[in-house]
Design a protein around this motif. Sequence first.
Motif, PDB file in Angstrom:
ATOM      1  N   ARG A  75     -22.483  27.676  -6.378  1.00  9.02           N
ATOM      2  CA  ARG A  75     -23.952  29.070  -5.570  1.00  9.02           C
ATOM      3  C   ARG A  75     -23.418  29.329  -5.131  1.00  9.02           C
ATOM      4  N   LEU A  76     -22.546  29.945  -4.017  1.00  7.86           N
ATOM      5  CA  LEU A  76     -21.589  30.035  -3.260  1.00  7.86           C
ATOM      6  C   LEU A  76     -20.361  31.064  -4.136  1.00  7.86           C
ATOM      7  N   LYS A  77     -20.064  30.367  -4.904  1.00  7.19           N
ATOM      8  CA  LYS A  77     -19.040  31.035  -5.431  1.00  7.19           C
ATOM      9  C   LYS A  77     -19.498  31.746  -6.975  1.00  7.19           C
ATOM     10  N   SER A  78     -20.388  31.894  -7.310  1.00  6.72           N
ATOM     11  CA  SER A  78     -21.318  32.911  -7.865  1.00  6.72           C
ATOM     12  C   SER A  78     -21.664  34.244  -7.570  1.00  6.72           C
ATOM     13  N   GLU A  79     -22.075  33.772  -6.280  1.00  3.55           N
ATOM     14  CA  GLU A  79     -22.264  34.622  -4.870  1.00  3.55           C
ATOM     15  C   GLU A  79     -20.946  35.488  -4.168  1.00  3.55           C
ATOM     16  N   GLY A  94     -21.223  41.502   8.055  1.00  4.13           N
ATOM     17  CA  GLY A  94     -20.603  40.121   7.878  1.00  4.13           C
ATOM     18  C   GLY A  94     -21.273  39.398   8.493  1.00  4.13           C
ATOM     19  N   GLY A  95     -20.912  38.362   7.512  1.00  7.24           N
ATOM     20  CA  GLY A  95     -21.337  36.719   7.239  1.00  7.24           C
ATOM     21  C   GLY A  95     -20.710  36.011   7.356  1.00  7.24           C
ATOM     22  N   MET A  96     -20.893  34.616   7.537  1.00  5.66           N
ATOM     23  CA  MET A  96     -19.751  33.347   6.902  1.00  5.66           C
ATOM     24  C   MET A  96     -20.797  32.401   6.751  1.00  5.66           C
ATOM     25  N   LYS A  97     -20.490  32.198   5.664  1.00  6.05           N
ATOM     26  CA  LYS A  97     -22.071  31.252   4.994  1.00  6.05           C
ATOM     27  C   LYS A  97     -20.677  29.799   4.396  1.00  6.05           C
ATOM     28  N   GLY A  98     -21.748  28.245   4.817  1.00  6.60           N
ATOM     29  CA  GLY A  98     -21.499  27.259   4.234  1.00  6.60           C
ATOM     30  C   GLY A  98     -22.070  26.452   3.673  1.00  6.60           C
ATOM     31  N   VAL A  99     -21.514  25.370   1.963  1.00  6.98           N
ATOM     32  CA  VAL A  99     -22.637  24.975   1.349  1.00  6.98           C
ATOM     33  C   VAL A  99     -21.424  24.062   1.132  1.00  6.98           C
ATOM     34  N   ILE A 100     -22.016  22.880   1.296  1.00 10.96           N
ATOM     35  CA  ILE A 100     -21.746  21.330   1.051  1.00 10.96           C
ATOM     36  C   ILE A 100     -22.468  21.501  -0.459  1.00 10.96           C
ATOM     37  N   ALA A 101     -22.427  20.381  -1.075  1.00 15.23           N
ATOM     38  CA  ALA A 101     -22.858  19.392  -2.795  1.00 15.23           C
ATOM     39  C   ALA A 101     -22.998  20.858  -3.593  1.00 15.23           C
ATOM     40  N   LYS A 102     -22.848  22.541  -2.971  1.00 14.97           N
ATOM     41  CA  LYS A 102     -23.066  23.070  -4.467  1.00 14.97           C
ATOM     42  C   LYS A 102     -24.277  24.075  -3.694  1.00 14.97           C
ATOM     43  N   ASN A 103     -24.668  23.040  -3.290  1.00 10.60           N
ATOM     44  CA  ASN A 103     -26.521  23.855  -3.336  1.00 10.60           C
ATOM     45  C   ASN A 103     -26.712  24.157  -1.679  1.00 10.60           C
ATOM     46  N   ILE A 104     -26.420  23.125  -0.827  1.00  8.21           N
ATOM     47  CA  ILE A 104     -27.403  22.794   0.406  1.00  8.21           C
ATOM     48  C   ILE A 104     -26.569  23.528   1.050  1.00  8.21           C
ATOM     49  N   THR A 105     -27.319  24.735   1.920  1.00  2.00           N
ATOM     50  CA  THR A 105     -26.614  25.609   2.778  1.00  2.00           C
ATOM     51  C   THR A 105     -26.017  24.588   4.579  1.00  2.00           C
ATOM     52  N   ILE A 106     -25.382  24.507   4.890  1.00  2.00           N
ATOM     53  CA  ILE A 106     -25.503  23.825   6.588  1.00  2.00           C
ATOM     54  C   ILE A 106     -24.971  24.783   7.332  1.00  2.00           C
ATOM     55  N   PHE A 107     -24.236  26.650   7.633  1.00  2.00           N
ATOM     56  CA  PHE A 107     -24.104  27.206   8.654  1.00  2.00           C
ATOM     57  C   PHE A 107     -24.546  28.849   7.795  1.00  2.00           C
TER      58      PHE A 107
END
Length: 283
Positions: free
Chosen positions: A25-29, A133-146
Amino acid sequence: MWIAIGSVITIIGLGMVYFHLPSSRLKSEFKEKFEYCMKDNAKDSSVLSKEDIRKLPDCIQKFYEVTKILGKPKQSTFCMYSYDTDFDQNGRKLTIDYYEYIFASLPRRLAYIHSGIAGIPFDGLDSFVDVKGGMKGVIAKNITIFNTRGPKMDKACLATWLAESIFLPVAFLENDIAWDELDETSARATFTYENMTVNAEYHFNERGELKEIFVSDRGLTLPDGTMKECPWSVRFDNYREYGEYYLPAVCQCVWHMEEGDVIYYDAKDSQYDLNVTKPFGNH
């Protein structure tokens, strides 16, 4: 029992297959943001001349001569990337693949990280687009952790864009940046954009190679999600030929904290793609 064991194995197998799928999901974003940034990024294929950069500090002009950026077609985008790079995320040691993109016409920047935590994919996106500005982290391709956002993050991301735009002279030429020559080998840039003022210092050696970028008050995101201003620098070393250009292979990002310096990004074999036109370019 065997049915239950078989079910568990199937679930694990499906999970492994899912984790190794190339898309997230994040790569698509990230790709969507890249395409958006490219739409307004004016292209100019004329050659960067001494006349173009004559109003810049002497040490900045010398840098463009030494790196052979001078005399080449003007670049509207710049990408630096590295593989298997040491990264420190608030004390957690990771090995990452890193891709950073700077855009010239408007202050815009994207940085994409791919790694893994305990075998689970981790993706990060650092962005500055349309003054946000923004900083986003995602694990398991779909779970946003920050997903850190807000005025302090906006300013931190703008400061990063200014600092790293030195590799993209068109960004300096097309934006209203004020300059102070600190001495023969140092200069400070100050930039005001949408009621935010940021600055960055550039320090060179006698050969004209950029050795350090310094920002006195860049926003640092703490483990609890809050932010504080902290001195920050980027160090460069081991310059070498990259095709027609002469650029640094070593790049270290450093937080200068009260308890000591923390090198949180340590690339020993940086790669470059100048004037990239699509996300992830040819790499």
